[in-house]
Design a protein around this motif. Structure first.
Motif, short mmCIF file in Angstrom:
data_model
loop_
_atom_site.label_atom_id
_atom_site.label_comp_id
_atom_site.label_asym_id
_atom_site.label_seq_id
_atom_site.Cartn_x
_atom_site.Cartn_y
_atom_site.Cartn_z
N LEU A 177 0.82 -1.21 0.00
CA LEU A 177 0.00 0.00 0.00
C LEU A 177 0.85 1.26 0.00
CD1 LEU A 177 -2.80 -1.04 2.54
CD2 LEU A 177 -2.87 -1.14 0.04
N ARG A 178 0.59 2.12 -0.95
CA ARG A 178 1.30 3.40 -1.04
C ARG A 178 0.37 4.59 -0.92
NH1 ARG A 178 4.62 0.67 0.19
NH2 ARG A 178 6.56 0.05 -0.81
N LYS A 179 -0.85 4.44 -1.41
CA LYS A 179 -1.81 5.54 -1.38
C LYS A 179 -2.87 5.33 -0.29
CE LYS A 179 -1.33 6.23 -6.37
NZ LYS A 179 -2.05 6.18 -7.68
N THR A 180 -3.03 4.10 0.14
CA THR A 180 -4.00 3.76 1.18
C THR A 180 -3.29 3.60 2.50
OG1 THR A 180 -5.54 2.68 -0.35
CG2 THR A 180 -5.64 2.01 1.96
N ARG A 181 -3.81 4.23 3.52
CA ARG A 181 -3.22 4.17 4.86
C ARG A 181 -3.58 2.85 5.53
NH1 ARG A 181 -5.76 7.94 9.62
NH2 ARG A 181 -4.43 7.29 11.38
N LEU A 182 -2.58 2.19 6.11
CA LEU A 182 -2.80 0.95 6.85
C LEU A 182 -2.88 1.26 8.34
CD1 LEU A 182 -2.92 -2.16 7.11
CD2 LEU A 182 -0.40 -2.13 7.20
N VAL A 183 -4.00 0.86 8.96
CA VAL A 183 -4.21 1.06 10.39
C VAL A 183 -4.48 -0.30 11.02
CG1 VAL A 183 -5.79 1.98 12.13
CG2 VAL A 183 -5.03 3.43 10.26
N ILE A 184 -3.84 -0.57 12.14
CA ILE A 184 -4.11 -1.78 12.89
C ILE A 184 -4.96 -1.40 14.11
CG2 ILE A 184 -3.15 -3.77 14.10
CD1 ILE A 184 -2.46 -3.61 11.10
N ASN A 185 -6.16 -1.99 14.18
CA ASN A 185 -7.03 -1.78 15.32
C ASN A 185 -6.82 -2.93 16.31
OD1 ASN A 185 -8.15 0.60 14.42
ND2 ASN A 185 -9.85 -0.40 13.36
N LEU A 186 -6.21 -2.62 17.44
CA LEU A 186 -5.87 -3.63 18.43
C LEU A 186 -7.07 -3.92 19.33
CD1 LEU A 186 -2.36 -2.16 19.24
CD2 LEU A 186 -2.82 -4.30 18.04
N SER A 187 -7.33 -5.19 19.58
CA SER A 187 -8.51 -5.59 20.35
C SER A 187 -8.35 -5.23 21.82
CB SER A 187 -8.73 -7.10 20.22
OG SER A 187 -8.81 -7.48 18.86
N PRO A 188 -9.37 -4.61 22.43
CA PRO A 188 -9.27 -4.14 23.82
C PRO A 188 -9.79 -5.15 24.84
CG PRO A 188 -11.22 -3.20 22.83
CD PRO A 188 -10.59 -4.09 21.77
N THR A 189 -9.23 -6.36 24.87
CA THR A 189 -9.64 -7.33 25.86
C THR A 189 -8.50 -7.55 26.85
OG1 THR A 189 -8.80 -9.28 24.68
CG2 THR A 189 -11.01 -8.51 24.08
N HIS A 190 -8.81 -8.13 27.99
CA HIS A 190 -7.79 -8.39 29.01
C HIS A 190 -6.63 -9.20 28.45
CE1 HIS A 190 -9.13 -6.63 32.68
NE2 HIS A 190 -10.29 -7.26 32.71
N GLU A 191 -6.96 -10.27 27.71
CA GLU A 191 -5.92 -11.13 27.18
C GLU A 191 -4.98 -10.36 26.24
OE1 GLU A 191 -9.82 -13.54 26.72
OE2 GLU A 191 -9.20 -11.46 26.89
N CYS A 192 -5.59 -9.49 25.43
CA CYS A 192 -4.79 -8.72 24.48
C CYS A 192 -3.91 -7.69 25.19
CB CYS A 192 -5.70 -8.03 23.47
SG CYS A 192 -6.66 -9.19 22.48
N LEU A 193 -4.46 -7.08 26.22
CA LEU A 193 -3.67 -6.10 26.97
C LEU A 193 -2.49 -6.77 27.69
CD1 LEU A 193 -6.39 -3.76 28.51
CD2 LEU A 193 -5.08 -3.46 26.42
N ASP A 194 -2.69 -8.00 28.13
CA ASP A 194 -1.62 -8.71 28.83
C ASP A 194 -0.44 -9.03 27.92
OD1 ASP A 194 -3.10 -8.61 31.15
OD2 ASP A 194 -3.91 -10.64 30.94
N THR A 195 -0.68 -9.11 26.61
CA THR A 195 0.40 -9.38 25.65
C THR A 195 0.66 -8.19 24.73
OG1 THR A 195 -1.18 -10.39 24.10
CG2 THR A 195 -0.08 -11.86 25.67
N LEU A 196 0.16 -7.03 25.12
CA LEU A 196 0.23 -5.86 24.25
C LEU A 196 1.66 -5.42 23.96
CD1 LEU A 196 -1.52 -3.83 22.70
CD2 LEU A 196 -1.56 -2.40 24.75
#
Length: 316
Positions: A143-162
């Motif tokens: 991607l050069r013209k399109t912006r890539l965004v990563i939406n990180l999941s807001p769960t306890h498990e995800c925060l513990d490995t963030l």
């Protein structure tokens, strides 16, 4: 000519079917998953007027890339005056598709939970983590013209490995990382309990220097004021958005997962007419009383969001 006193985000659902069973998605509330027909696709596209719409997100409650006509639909967006973004779980992004997206979509938002395989499978059930991670790296490369965004999941498990997740992404040059400061319970339909509160989420957002997804749906302070003034129900999340479902129906609210209250169909109702119908409606009882988003924004919060949005636009 449009008489819109304000503009909204259109959340456009190409399909309510999905190849994943994510922990935070209440798919049990969708009685009859379906795909949008080509005629309703064309009717919706004709209803999107930049005087009514400041952003259109291809998302809804399904995975848009699973639609059998996805590539044809994508081509039809090219040259349209409305800005299009897309949310995806990242499972179906071959390089040819990424190349076709580049410049057609302003932003490609990939939902990602964790680099830890067990956490990923517990959150993004049914998906191949290795495939999704490879697709993220391919998107960053292609991607050069399109912006890539990563939406990180807001769960306890995800925060513990963030820490590890953010470290892997940034070490591979993927730096546009976002997280929602609110864990949506989606109007009482959420079945996972004990999730992190807003304060912990905001702390992690600050600590890792993440973008906050709250700015993505706010066009600016003036627009917020016009939305607030034009709607008797003082709910920023509701009044900022209009979901057009895969059936072609305008829905009362994004959190009306079962689509219990249609505001009309794109075949015979304009977006402005649907907004005006909603503005005359009262609160939707249980749907509103069990939603945790309405109180998400206080006056100070709105001011901070507006300032954050302006800063983000200036930086871009």
């Amino acid at each position: 000519m449009s008489k819109a006193p304000y503009r909204v985000v259109v959340n456009w659902e190409w399909t309510s079917k999905c190849n994943a069973r994510c922990a935070m998605c209440p798919r049990h509330a969708i009685a009859n998953p379906t795909i949008s027909r080509e005629d309703s696709f064309e009717q919706t596209l004709a209803r999107l007027d930049p005087r009514d719409v400041f952003r259109c997100v291809i998302a809804g409650y399904g995975e848009p890339t699973t639609h059998p006509l996805f590539d044809r639909y994508l081509r039809r967006l090219r040259g349209h005056p409305v800005t299009f973004d897309m949310a995806t779980n990242g499972s179906r992004l071959p390089e040819a598709r990424l190349e076709a997206m580049d410049g057609v979509l302003r932003t490609l938002m990939v939902s990602f939970s964790s680099v830890d395989p067990q956490v990923y499978q517990s959150v993004h059930t049914n998906l191949d983590q290795d495939e999704v991670m490879a697709n993220i790296l391919a998107a960053a490369r292609v991607l050069r013209k399109t912006r890539l965004v990563i939406n990180l999941s807001p769960t306890h498990e995800c925060l513990d490995t963030l820490d590890d997740t953010v470290g892997w992404l940034r070490s591979n040059g993927v730096n546009d990382l976002h997280m929602s400061p609110t864990y949506y319970d989606r109007a009482g339909a959420q079945q996972t309990g004990g999730q992190p509160d807003t304060e912990r989420l905001r702390t992690e957002i600050r600590r890792h220097g993440l973008g906050s997804q709250e700015t993505a749906f706010i066009p600016g302070a003036a627009e917020i004021f016009r939305q607030w003034r034009s709607n008797r129900v003082k709910c920023v999340p509701r009044n900022t958005n209009m979901l057009i479902s895969a059936t072609g129906d305008y829905t009362y609210c994004f959190n009306d997962i079962s689509e219990s209250r249609s505001l009309g169909h794109v075949r015979d109702t304009s977006l402005r007419e649907a907004l005006e119908r909603r503005e005359q409606m009262e609160e939707e009882g249980r749907l509103c009383s069990q939603c945790n988003l309405r109180s998400r924004y206080g006056p100070k919060e709105l001011a901070r969001v507006a300032v954050s949005y302006v800063k983000a636009q200036m930086a871009a």
